[in-house]
Design a protein around this motif. Structure first.
Motif, short mmCIF file in Angstrom:
data_model
loop_
_atom_site.label_atom_id
_atom_site.label_comp_id
_atom_site.label_asym_id
_atom_site.label_seq_id
_atom_site.Cartn_x
_atom_site.Cartn_y
_atom_site.Cartn_z
N ALA A 21 34.88 43.16 35.02
CA ALA A 21 35.96 43.14 36.01
C ALA A 21 35.44 43.41 37.42
N GLY A 22 34.47 44.30 37.54
CA GLY A 22 33.92 44.61 38.86
C GLY A 22 33.32 43.39 39.53
N TRP A 24 34.25 40.27 38.98
CA TRP A 24 35.37 39.43 39.39
C TRP A 24 35.94 39.90 40.73
N LEU A 25 36.10 41.20 40.88
CA LEU A 25 36.63 41.73 42.15
C LEU A 25 35.66 41.46 43.30
N ALA A 26 34.35 41.56 43.01
CA ALA A 26 33.37 41.28 44.05
C ALA A 26 33.41 39.80 44.45
N LEU A 27 33.57 38.91 43.46
CA LEU A 27 33.69 37.48 43.77
C LEU A 27 34.94 37.19 44.58
N HIS A 28 36.01 37.90 44.23
CA HIS A 28 37.27 37.70 44.97
C HIS A 28 37.09 38.13 46.43
N ALA A 29 36.44 39.29 46.63
CA ALA A 29 36.19 39.75 48.00
C ALA A 29 35.30 38.76 48.75
N ALA A 30 34.31 38.18 48.05
CA ALA A 30 33.42 37.21 48.70
C ALA A 30 34.19 35.95 49.10
N ALA A 31 35.20 35.57 48.29
CA ALA A 31 35.99 34.39 48.62
C ALA A 31 36.80 34.58 49.91
N LEU A 32 36.98 35.83 50.29
CA LEU A 32 37.74 36.12 51.51
C LEU A 32 36.82 36.40 52.69
N LEU A 61 34.05 54.22 46.63
CA LEU A 61 33.83 55.35 45.73
C LEU A 61 34.86 55.36 44.59
N VAL A 62 36.12 55.07 44.94
CA VAL A 62 37.17 55.03 43.91
C VAL A 62 36.91 53.92 42.91
N LEU A 63 36.47 52.76 43.39
CA LEU A 63 36.21 51.64 42.49
C LEU A 63 35.02 51.92 41.56
N VAL A 64 33.97 52.51 42.12
CA VAL A 64 32.80 52.86 41.28
C VAL A 64 33.21 53.86 40.22
N ARG A 65 34.03 54.83 40.59
CA ARG A 65 34.49 55.85 39.65
C ARG A 65 35.36 55.23 38.54
N MET A 66 36.13 54.19 38.89
CA MET A 66 37.06 53.59 37.95
C MET A 66 36.44 52.45 37.15
N ALA A 67 35.29 51.96 37.59
CA ALA A 67 34.70 50.75 37.00
C ALA A 67 34.62 50.78 35.47
N SER A 110 44.27 43.32 46.78
CA SER A 110 45.00 44.40 46.11
C SER A 110 45.69 43.88 44.84
N LEU A 111 46.21 42.66 44.89
CA LEU A 111 46.82 42.07 43.70
C LEU A 111 45.76 41.82 42.62
N ALA A 112 44.56 41.42 43.05
CA ALA A 112 43.48 41.22 42.09
C ALA A 112 43.13 42.55 41.42
N PHE A 113 43.07 43.62 42.22
CA PHE A 113 42.81 44.94 41.63
C PHE A 113 43.91 45.30 40.64
N ALA A 114 45.17 44.99 40.98
CA ALA A 114 46.28 45.29 40.07
C ALA A 114 46.14 44.55 38.75
N ALA A 115 45.51 43.38 38.80
CA ALA A 115 45.32 42.60 37.56
C ALA A 115 44.30 43.25 36.63
N TRP A 116 43.29 43.91 37.20
CA TRP A 116 42.20 44.45 36.39
C TRP A 116 42.28 45.96 36.19
N ARG A 117 43.15 46.64 36.89
CA ARG A 117 43.16 48.12 36.84
C ARG A 117 43.55 48.61 35.45
N PRO A 118 43.12 49.82 35.10
CA PRO A 118 43.55 50.42 33.82
C PRO A 118 45.05 50.65 33.81
N ASP A 119 45.61 50.78 32.61
CA ASP A 119 47.06 50.91 32.49
C ASP A 119 47.60 52.15 33.20
N ASP A 120 46.81 53.22 33.26
CA ASP A 120 47.30 54.47 33.86
C ASP A 120 46.88 54.63 35.32
#
Length: 284
Positions: A21-22, A24-32, A61-67, A110-120
């Motif tokens: 997932a990480g 995918w998020l990096a690719l999404h950021a690169a597309a922007l 830092l939050v993304l690395v912690r959640m990865a 942010s929507l991409a993050f919402a797609a991959w984030r953990p349920d909690d």
């Protein structure tokens, strides 16, 4: 016959399904990247305050912690919404001012993050930090600075009158005890607004505060920031209006002290309800 629940499968291109997932998020950021290039250019040419770098660092830092807890497959609805918003952000480059287009890009990510984030995991703090990472302080100062200066000057005038001092407002200036004091751009509180909401989003992201709770907290964060700015301005104006004035060191110390107090209040207060809920759950 049992129907199978629909799941988005990313198998159209060999190897895509194996990407974490990480990535995918990096690719999404690169597309922007056009929006990233604009933001970097505005920061490097000195036309905006570098406060956004703090939000960007905390976001990383939050993304690395959640990865390790990101989902193996995205939520289809959020994933499609992020793709649509990415297209809108791209086309907006030809139709909207760069900052407005960058806001759409932040929403897409942010929507991409919402797609991959953990349920909690909450979504709103991520979106807030991503928005605060944009170079928007100068624009806020341009569009909202003067109204905030007027509001601060009027509230400070009333506070000084209640304290028994002779005070009156004219535009963004105040006359206190016969001394004219200008409520200038730094006194608008725009930077304090940025810091207050940054602290709220940072605390929420770190403790995993639910989105609904953070949403209820945001208006009160605004009141804390406004109260702090009025207190700072009132103190400074009252002291500056004295015959002996106020030294630069004392002026800076009062400003930093009130700023630190507002940030501490937001950091302590924002996650308080979450902590109360956790203690309640432990007792039951």
């Amino acid at each position: 016959m049992h129907s199978q629940p629909y799941r988005l499968r990313l198998t159209g291109t060999p190897g895509l399904a194996a990407l974490p997932a990480g990535a995918w998020l990096a690719l999404h950021a690169a597309a922007l990247w056009p929006h990233v290039r604009w933001a970097a250019g505005r920061l490097l040419d000195g036309s905006d305050d570098p406060l956004g770098l703090a939000a960007l660092a905390l976001l990383g830092l939050v993304l690395v912690r959640m990865a390790p807890r990101l989902r193996a497959a995205p939520r289809p609805g959020w994933f499609v919404a992020s793709a649509v918003m990415t297209a809108a952000a791209t086309f907006s480059l030809w139709a909207l001012p760069p900052l407005a287009a960058a806001v759409l890009a932040v929403l897409a990510l942010s929507l991409a993050f919402a797609a991959w984030r953990p349920d909690d995991a909450p979504w709103l703090p991520f979106a807030g930090l991503a928005l605060l990472a944009l170079p928007l302080v100068a624009s806020l100062q341009f569009y909202a600075g003067y109204p905030l200066r007027l509001l601060t000057a009027q509230l400070s005038t009333w506070a000084l009158q209640l304290a028994g001092l002779e005070a009156a407002r004219s535009g963004a200036a105040m006359t206190v005890q016969g001394q004219l004091v200008i409520v200038d751009a730094p006194c608008s509180g725009v930077q304090l607004v940025w810091l207050g909401y940054f602290c709220a989003c940072a605390a929420a992201a770190w403790v995993g505060l639910r989105d609904a709770v953070l949403l209820r907290r945001l208006p009160v964060v605004g009141l804390l920031v406004l109260s702090g700015n009025v207190l700072r301005n009132t103190l400074l104006v009252a002291l500056e209006a004295r015959p002996q004035g106020l030294g630069e060191a004392a002026h800076q110390a009062i400003g930093l002290g009130v700023t630190a107090a507002v940030c501490a209040a937001v950091l302590v207060w924002t996650p308080r309800e979450q902590e109360k809920e956790l203690r309640h759950a432990d007792r039951h």
